[in-house]
Design an enzyme around this catalytic site. Structure first.
Site, PDB file in Angstrom:
ATOM      1  CE  LYS A  49      -2.705   0.853  -2.610  1.00  0.00           C
ATOM      2  NZ  LYS A  49      -2.471   0.700  -1.171  1.00  0.00           N
ATOM      3  CD  GLN A  93      -4.403   0.780   1.899  1.00  0.00           C
ATOM      4  OE1 GLN A  93      -3.928   0.155   0.948  1.00  0.00           O
ATOM      5  NE2 GLN A  93      -4.181   2.062   2.066  1.00  0.00           N
ATOM      6  CG  ASP A 116       2.925  -1.669   0.979  1.00  0.00           C
ATOM      7  OD1 ASP A 116       2.802  -0.727   0.183  1.00  0.00           O
ATOM      8  OD2 ASP A 116       2.004  -2.069   1.718  1.00  0.00           O
TER       9      ASP A 116
HETATM   10  N1  GUN Z   1      -1.753   3.480   3.544  1.00  0.00           N
HETATM   11  C1  GUN Z   1      -1.363   4.678   3.038  1.00  0.00           C
HETATM   12  N2  GUN Z   1      -0.315   4.518   2.197  1.00  0.00           N
HETATM   13  C2  GUN Z   1      -0.040   3.192   2.168  1.00  0.00           C
HETATM   14  C3  GUN Z   1       0.921   2.401   1.467  1.00  0.00           C
HETATM   15  O1  GUN Z   1       1.762   2.884   0.709  1.00  0.00           O
HETATM   16  N3  GUN Z   1       0.869   1.060   1.691  1.00  0.00           N
HETATM   17  C4  GUN Z   1      -0.024   0.508   2.541  1.00  0.00           C
HETATM   18  N4  GUN Z   1       0.020  -0.815   2.712  1.00  0.00           N
HETATM   19  N5  GUN Z   1      -0.933   1.204   3.201  1.00  0.00           N
HETATM   20  C5  GUN Z   1      -0.941   2.539   3.006  1.00  0.00           C
END
Ligand code: GUN
Length: 286
Positions: A49, A93, A116
Site C-alpha cells: 500500500k 490494518q 476502507d
Molecule cells: N486486512 C485484510 N484486508 C483488509 C482491508 O481491506 N482493509 C483493512 N483495513 N485491513 C485488511
C-alpha cells in the site's frame, strides 16, 4: 478472456497519478496506515500500500505500534489523525489484537477519512444508494466486471461469501447496477445449483478451488477474490477460490489469482484517498 487485473490496476494508478499532478498548489492527498503487531500478511499488504501510494504522489505514512497498545491509546492516535489537515485517508490494518474492539476502532475514524469504507455511516450510505466510501475489494471487483460487461441490467449475480469487507458491499454495488443478486454462504444449500444459473459469480470464501467447472454456466463472468496459500510440490503457492484451469474455458471473462482482484484492491485504496482529499479539501476538479 482472462481479465488482467494487474494491467487494469496499473491504468487506474496512472489516471490517479495524473489527477494528483493536476491539483493546484502544493497540497497533496495524505494516507496514514496504522499497523499493529507483526501479523506476517499484514506487513506485506501494508508495504505494498505504501509503495503504490508513494508512486502515484500520495503522502503515505505508516504508524507501527506494538501488540500491547491499549484500545484508548489507539483511539487517541486516530483522533489525532482525524484532526490532522494533512491526512485525508486513515486505514487501520485488520486483524487487530484480541484485546481491541474492532468495531469501536472503526467508529472512531472520521467517516470522510474512512478509505476502507468500513464505518457504519459509509456502510449505510452505500446501502441507501448515496455517495459513500466503498470498500476497496468489492470496488475493484466492480471495475473488473465493468471491463467485460458494460451493462449489468437484469443479470443474475451470485456472491459467494457474506463478509462485511466484500460480500455485503459487493451485493450493494451489483444491486445499484440492477442485477438480481443472490448471496450464498456456509449454510446455503445447493450452492452449485444456484451458481449454475449465474451470469456473474463473485467468489470470496477462502476455500481453494471451491468453484468447479460444473457450477459455471457457459459464458458466465467469474471474479475470484480468494487468496489461499497452499503447498504444491513442497512449494508455497497462492491460489483462488475458483478451479481456474477447468473453469476458464467456459467463461466470458475470469480473473486469475494472483494478478486479478489483488492489484485492484490497492489501486482502489489510492482512488478512495484521492476522493477523500477532494471532499475534505474542496479541491475537486471542475
Ligand atoms: N486486512 C485484510 N484486508 C483488509 C482491508 O481491506 N482493509 C483493512 N483495513 N485491513 C485488511
Amino acid at each position: 478472456m482472462i481479465i488482467d487485473g494487474k494491467k487494469i490496476a496499473e491504468e487506474l494508478r496512472i489516471k490517479i497519478k495524473n489527477d494528483i499532478e493536476k491539483i493546484p498548489g502544493n497540497s497533496r492527498p495524505g494516507l496514514t496506515v496504522i499497523l499493529i503487531g507483526d501479523h506476517p500478511a499484514s506487513q506485506i499488504y501494508v508495504r505494498n500500500k505504501e509503495k503504490f501510494a508513494k508512486e502515484v504522489g500520495i503522502n503515505s505514512k505508516v504508524l507501527k505500534f506494538d501488540e500491547s497498545i491499549t484500545e484508548q491509546e489507539l483511539k487517541n492516535e486516530i483522533e489525532n489523525l482525524n484532526k490532522d489537515l494533512n491526512v485525508h485517508g486513515i486505514l487501520v490494518q485488520l486483524p487487530l489484537p484480541d484485546h481491541i474492539n474492532q468495531r469501536d476502532i472503526i467508529e472512531t475514524i472520521d467517516p470522510r477519512k474512512d478509505v476502507d469504507g468500513f464505518h457504519p455511516i459509509n456502510v449505510g450510505n452505500l446501502s441507501s444508494g448515496n455517495d459513500a466510501m466503498v470498500p476497496c475489494t468489492p470496488l475493484g471487483c466492480y471495475y473488473l466486471i465493468k471491463k467485460v460487461l458494460s451493462d449489468l441490467d437484469g443479470l443474475n449475480a451470485v456472491v459467494i461469501g457474506r463478509s462485511n469487507i466484500n460480500g455485503k458491499p459487493m451485493t450493494q454495488l451489483l444491486l445499484k447496477e440492477n442485477c438480481t443478486v443472490t448471496i450464498v454462504h456456509s449454510k446455503t444449500k445447493k450452492i452449485d445449483e444456484i451458481c449454475s444459473n449465474a451470469d456473474l459469480i463473485i467468489a470470496a470464501v477462502g476455500k481453494a478451488k471451491m468453484v468447479k467447472s460444473s457450477w459455471v454456466k457457459q459464458n458466465a463472468v467469474v471474479i475470484d477474490v480468494g487468496i489461499n496459500r497452499v503447498q504444491v510440490d513442497s512449494k508455497s503457492k497462492i491460489i483462488g477460490d475458483v478451479d481456474f484451469d477447468n473453469v476458464k474455458e467456459k467463461t466470458k471473462g475470469i480473473t486469475p489469482v494472483p494478478g486479478g482482484v489483488g492489484p485492484m484492491t490497492i489501486a482502489c485504496l489510492l482512488e478512495n484517498t484521492l476522493k477523500a482529499f477532494y471532499k475534505i479539501s474542496g479541491n475537486a476538479p471542475r
